[in-house]
Design a protein around this motif. Structure first.
Motif, PDB file in Angstrom:
ATOM      1  N   LEU D  38       2.946  -1.051   3.719  1.00 42.07           N
ATOM      2  CA  LEU D  38       2.625   0.271   3.170  1.00 42.07           C
ATOM      3  C   LEU D  38       3.890   0.959   2.662  1.00 42.07           C
ATOM      4  O   LEU D  38       3.872   1.620   1.621  1.00 42.07           O
ATOM      5  CB  LEU D  38       1.943   1.138   4.238  1.00 42.07           C
ATOM      6  CG  LEU D  38       0.534   0.682   4.632  1.00 42.07           C
ATOM      7  CD1 LEU D  38       0.036   1.497   5.822  1.00 42.07           C
ATOM      8  CD2 LEU D  38      -0.432   0.812   3.461  1.00 42.07           C
ATOM      9  N   ASP D  39       4.998   0.795   3.395  1.00 39.60           N
ATOM     10  CA  ASP D  39       6.261   1.383   2.946  1.00 39.60           C
ATOM     11  C   ASP D  39       6.705   0.747   1.624  1.00 39.60           C
ATOM     12  O   ASP D  39       7.186   1.430   0.719  1.00 39.60           O
ATOM     13  CB  ASP D  39       7.351   1.191   4.008  1.00 39.60           C
ATOM     14  CG  ASP D  39       7.078   2.035   5.249  1.00 39.60           C
ATOM     15  OD1 ASP D  39       6.230   2.951   5.165  1.00 39.60           O
ATOM     16  OD2 ASP D  39       7.702   1.773   6.287  1.00 39.60           O
ATOM     17  N   ALA D  40       6.530  -0.571   1.548  1.00 40.39           N
ATOM     18  CA  ALA D  40       6.932  -1.271   0.331  1.00 40.39           C
ATOM     19  C   ALA D  40       6.120  -0.773  -0.870  1.00 40.39           C
ATOM     20  O   ALA D  40       6.632  -0.685  -1.986  1.00 40.39           O
ATOM     21  CB  ALA D  40       6.754  -2.779   0.503  1.00 40.39           C
ATOM     22  N   LYS D  48       3.108  -2.799 -10.916  1.00 39.24           N
ATOM     23  CA  LYS D  48       2.267  -3.991 -11.087  1.00 39.24           C
ATOM     24  C   LYS D  48       2.939  -5.287 -10.662  1.00 39.24           C
ATOM     25  O   LYS D  48       2.510  -6.368 -11.047  1.00 39.24           O
ATOM     26  CB  LYS D  48       1.745  -4.104 -12.534  1.00 39.24           C
ATOM     27  CG  LYS D  48       0.882  -2.929 -12.950  1.00 39.24           C
ATOM     28  CD  LYS D  48      -0.126  -3.311 -14.015  1.00 39.24           C
ATOM     29  CE  LYS D  48      -1.261  -2.292 -14.102  1.00 39.24           C
ATOM     30  NZ  LYS D  48      -2.143  -2.337 -12.924  1.00 39.24           N
ATOM     31  N   ILE D  49       4.013  -5.195  -9.888  1.00 35.52           N
ATOM     32  CA  ILE D  49       4.611  -6.410  -9.330  1.00 35.52           C
ATOM     33  C   ILE D  49       3.741  -6.896  -8.180  1.00 35.52           C
ATOM     34  O   ILE D  49       3.461  -6.131  -7.261  1.00 35.52           O
ATOM     35  CB  ILE D  49       6.029  -6.132  -8.791  1.00 35.52           C
ATOM     36  CG1 ILE D  49       6.897  -5.540  -9.909  1.00 35.52           C
ATOM     37  CG2 ILE D  49       6.646  -7.390  -8.197  1.00 35.52           C
ATOM     38  CD1 ILE D  49       8.248  -5.059  -9.428  1.00 35.52           C
ATOM     39  N   LEU D  89      -5.917   2.565  -4.728  1.00 33.25           N
ATOM     40  CA  LEU D  89      -5.230   3.573  -3.918  1.00 33.25           C
ATOM     41  C   LEU D  89      -5.919   4.912  -4.124  1.00 33.25           C
ATOM     42  O   LEU D  89      -6.632   5.106  -5.120  1.00 33.25           O
ATOM     43  CB  LEU D  89      -3.765   3.722  -4.342  1.00 33.25           C
ATOM     44  CG  LEU D  89      -2.814   2.578  -4.008  1.00 33.25           C
ATOM     45  CD1 LEU D  89      -2.831   1.538  -5.115  1.00 33.25           C
ATOM     46  CD2 LEU D  89      -1.405   3.093  -3.791  1.00 33.25           C
ATOM     47  N   LEU D  90      -5.702   5.817  -3.211  1.00 31.98           N
ATOM     48  CA  LEU D  90      -6.150   7.192  -3.464  1.00 31.98           C
ATOM     49  C   LEU D  90      -4.917   8.032  -3.703  1.00 31.98           C
ATOM     50  O   LEU D  90      -3.804   7.692  -3.304  1.00 31.98           O
ATOM     51  CB  LEU D  90      -7.015   7.735  -2.323  1.00 31.98           C
ATOM     52  CG  LEU D  90      -6.505   7.765  -0.894  1.00 31.98           C
ATOM     53  CD1 LEU D  90      -5.579   8.933  -0.682  1.00 31.98           C
ATOM     54  CD2 LEU D  90      -7.700   7.912   0.044  1.00 31.98           C
ATOM     55  N   PHE D 224      -3.902   3.684 -10.771  1.00 30.80           N
ATOM     56  CA  PHE D 224      -3.407   2.304 -10.806  1.00 30.80           C
ATOM     57  C   PHE D 224      -3.779   1.639  -9.487  1.00 30.80           C
ATOM     58  O   PHE D 224      -4.195   2.294  -8.541  1.00 30.80           O
ATOM     59  CB  PHE D 224      -1.895   2.279 -11.009  1.00 30.80           C
ATOM     60  CG  PHE D 224      -1.154   2.900  -9.861  1.00 30.80           C
ATOM     61  CD1 PHE D 224      -0.980   4.280  -9.785  1.00 30.80           C
ATOM     62  CD2 PHE D 224      -0.644   2.120  -8.829  1.00 30.80           C
ATOM     63  CE1 PHE D 224      -0.322   4.863  -8.712  1.00 30.80           C
ATOM     64  CE2 PHE D 224       0.016   2.696  -7.750  1.00 30.80           C
ATOM     65  CZ  PHE D 224       0.179   4.069  -7.701  1.00 30.80           C
ATOM     66  N   SER D 225      -3.609   0.343  -9.450  1.00 28.17           N
ATOM     67  CA  SER D 225      -3.888  -0.370  -8.208  1.00 28.17           C
ATOM     68  C   SER D 225      -2.678  -1.225  -7.838  1.00 28.17           C
ATOM     69  O   SER D 225      -1.762  -1.388  -8.642  1.00 28.17           O
ATOM     70  CB  SER D 225      -5.134  -1.239  -8.362  1.00 28.17           C
ATOM     71  OG  SER D 225      -4.955  -2.134  -9.442  1.00 28.17           O
ATOM     72  N   VAL D 226      -2.661  -1.721  -6.638  1.00 30.72           N
ATOM     73  CA  VAL D 226      -1.567  -2.571  -6.187  1.00 30.72           C
ATOM     74  C   VAL D 226      -2.032  -4.028  -6.252  1.00 30.72           C
ATOM     75  O   VAL D 226      -3.156  -4.344  -5.851  1.00 30.72           O
ATOM     76  CB  VAL D 226      -1.148  -2.185  -4.752  1.00 30.72           C
ATOM     77  CG1 VAL D 226      -0.302  -3.272  -4.113  1.00 30.72           C
ATOM     78  CG2 VAL D 226      -0.380  -0.869  -4.783  1.00 30.72           C
TER      79      VAL D 226
END
Lengths: 252, 252, 252, 252
Positions: D38-40, D48-49, D89-90, D224-226
């Motif tokens: 989560l920190d990362a 987008k990596i 994500l929110l 965006f999303s992870v």
């Protein structure tokens, strides 16, 4: 003399008969799962013969001696290295022919709606005082021993074996504010069932029968307890930890 | 022309037939409880006739117009002061003769063990990928509409009406780590049941039948939705607050 | 002469002082909510003066006499038409300066993680035997009276007032198999807390303080109980039904 | 060139820095637990990596590659044998200086009462329409990813990773009829907090700060999303089964 185990489970092909030499016929082995143990209780009843539950498959709460532990456990038992714990039973005071003359349960009495029928209403009284009417699929009255069985699956709490309480847990209650209720085991419980079908299902541990709505059920603590052998190193706490995986936690 | 309501509930004496003048026969009234409404859905099916649920007794989630509100609601409806909401259904793809040619449910599909039998195992697959095997009294697959019905009673969450998800909620699961699972409604669900008795109970809303264990069930979202009239001032939120008493709190 | 009520709640502007003529100074009125009642208990302690809880706002479990009932209740009380029930307390045996010399709670002892810190581990022992380690936001040890308060909000069962048990309920436990545990109130409980922050929060009813992790907590049943007046027509069951709306059910 | 992992967890001594050769700097490894992951995310943000979570201790939901699997997983990753899943994500729309310019959460936004204070009231609006007022210790708004984290511990359901919903789960709600609510992730949520203390705690994943009651919170889905790497053989279902032990069942 021989001590015979009565651990016969009629519904499974994993059937075990066991004959065992012991100085006196004062010990019964139930070999199978918790269901087998409960069936064996219907044979022992109030004879005060200590029972030991040996488990051929997954460990149970009642049948908590594994096959691997068996040699050591037998040795311990023969050498008197064990404690005997007393487990309370509840008794269905109401005479129901289908249940015969042994109307006690080590785990629970359960009331349930019939197959495919809609919910039932269970009017509940403690010492003849009205408690509430549960509108639900059913209701469980469980002993401390039974608190880790069916009642737990529908959200009931766990009761310590030496608790002098029973727990009343509704099954799929419609009213969202209803919660499991822990009551002293010296109360008399009365249940009156009402529903569309006119009949309902009542169970004492693994035995069940169909009853008419007119049949009110009176439940009390049984006048005797079952003696269960607890081998060295087995405690309620260790069983909780291993059976419910209270120690295990695989989320991060 | 006349619009006929089909809201006939066979099991209750609170039976209502209703004939009603409306400019076009494009409206159906269900008069009764939520059960009546569900029965009416089996008659309307995919005809896209908007339904209005009038409740003669306790307010329902579906039948949410009370007798007191009726005059105003009728006036509103006749004067087009209402919204039409679309409710998704789920469909049992597997052909089960007992369910006839309408195998959809507005609330839920439920799998249950039979009367007095022991737990069943329900092997569950999402898009043919194995999810898990529930060992339980049963399993509910509910739509958002059904999330406030049976699924809620066994601990399921509430799904917003516009959620594009279903919820899979086990009934009295034996494994204590199992939780309700919310899945997109575009998945295909497959259920395989296994138990001692060889049969199990399957229900689509209030209709149920007994199936053999060989019968696998495939469930998908239905290809149509039901149109329901939402009179002025009625919203999902206000219904939640009044029906579930989310506003009420009588603890201190 | 005069009986003074001590029911002073420092945090609210709904403050009430009450002076009341009674044949003997043998009655205390707490006027306010359940919080006020709990504060009053810290003044009465083991003096065995019966307390009556009059509620200015929403009815409480402890303060269960409403303003409307007050005239009749006073009349009943003056004419001795009431029962006195005894409520058990729990006692924090460990000496914690912040809690002063009254370290008892009528409702519960609660352990909690600090603001914004991560979960804590609570190693729990019953009569010096290891039970389990809870990994959670906190842990509640509640009396039967407290079982309808905080413990209930986090999923605990309701304990009948005459139950001789306490209930241990975790707050937001990480391990999904953990369940509330009902234990006899004659056990001694020991809690050891471990976490990243080094400190944790401990509460006795509404009083709380910050403790170091080195501080182990020993909890037992208190050696005295609180006497509470139960006016005619007030019973635990009627309170359950009205407070928890066990009678009310607005789903269909 | 070098790809740097940013998996730095400030609160633990199990700190890992990792430098790793890869053909292109298009991959980030988070080495640690889910908290590290989560920190990362707060470093990667919308770049987008793709991220891969390697777990040094107990397996996580996010950091789900174990040390034992590492060699094979690295080989798979270098040879492009993996899928990339997108996690929503929110976003906290409200500008809160303490949260800086990255106000997104992969797991959840949580509102909580302060240390030792009493419950808070959380007035909740969906798309500016009033939903309800939660009276509770707090409230969690969780993404599907977060549904297996904090929300699960307080009774929330599990959301499938491809669900387009969020779940709103109260923490220790006082009103017993309140249930987790699953809402479409295209709604805008507004939260207004009210309590005695005047302040409350707000958290985005593992970052938290203290806010005044005047501060209303607006929450939306992030734009965006992870991207997360899912090595061969890893699926949501297998993680559920292994992490939540859905396969394991040690009761009889």
């Amino acid at each position: 003399f021989l001590t015979q185990t009565a651990g016969i489970h009629p519904k499974t092909d994993k059937l075990f008969h066991n004959h065992h030499d012991l100085p006196e016929s004062d010990l019964m082995f139930s070999i199978g799962g918790d269901g087998t143990f409960l069936d064996a209780v219907t044979m022992i009843r109030n004879k005060k013969i200590p029972m030991a539950g040996i488990n051929s498959g997954r460990l149970g709460f009642l049948a908590d001696i594994s096959m691997e532990e068996l040699p050591k456990a037998l040795d311990d038992i023969l050498n008197k290295r064990f404690r005997v714990k007393q487990l309370d039973l509840l008794k269905l005071v109401t005479e129901i022919p289908d249940f015969g003359d042994f109307r006690c349960a080590l785990n629970e009495l359960a009331i349930q709606k019939r197959d495919g029928s809609s919910m039932i209403t269970i009017h509940t009284y403690l010492n003849d005082e009205f408690l509430t009417s549960y509108w639900a699929d059913g209701l469980i009255v469980a002993t401390p021993t039974g608190s880790t069985a069916y009642s737990l699956s529908v959200g009931g709490p766990i009761l310590h074996p030496s608790s002098q309480d029973f727990v009343i847990t509704p099954i799929a209650p419609h009213n969202l504010t209803v919660r499991p209720l822990v009551v002293p085991n010296d109360v008399e419980l009365k249940l009156k069932v009402e529903g569309r079908g006119g009949t309902y299902l009542a169970s004492l541990d693994s035995r069940s029968c169909i009853l008419d709505e007119e049949t009110e059920l009176i439940i009390r603590k049984a006048g005797f307890s079952v003696s269960v052998i607890e081998p060295e190193g087995h405690t309620f706490y260790s069983t909780l930890r291993s059976k419910l995986m209270w120690g295990a936690d695989k989320r991060n």
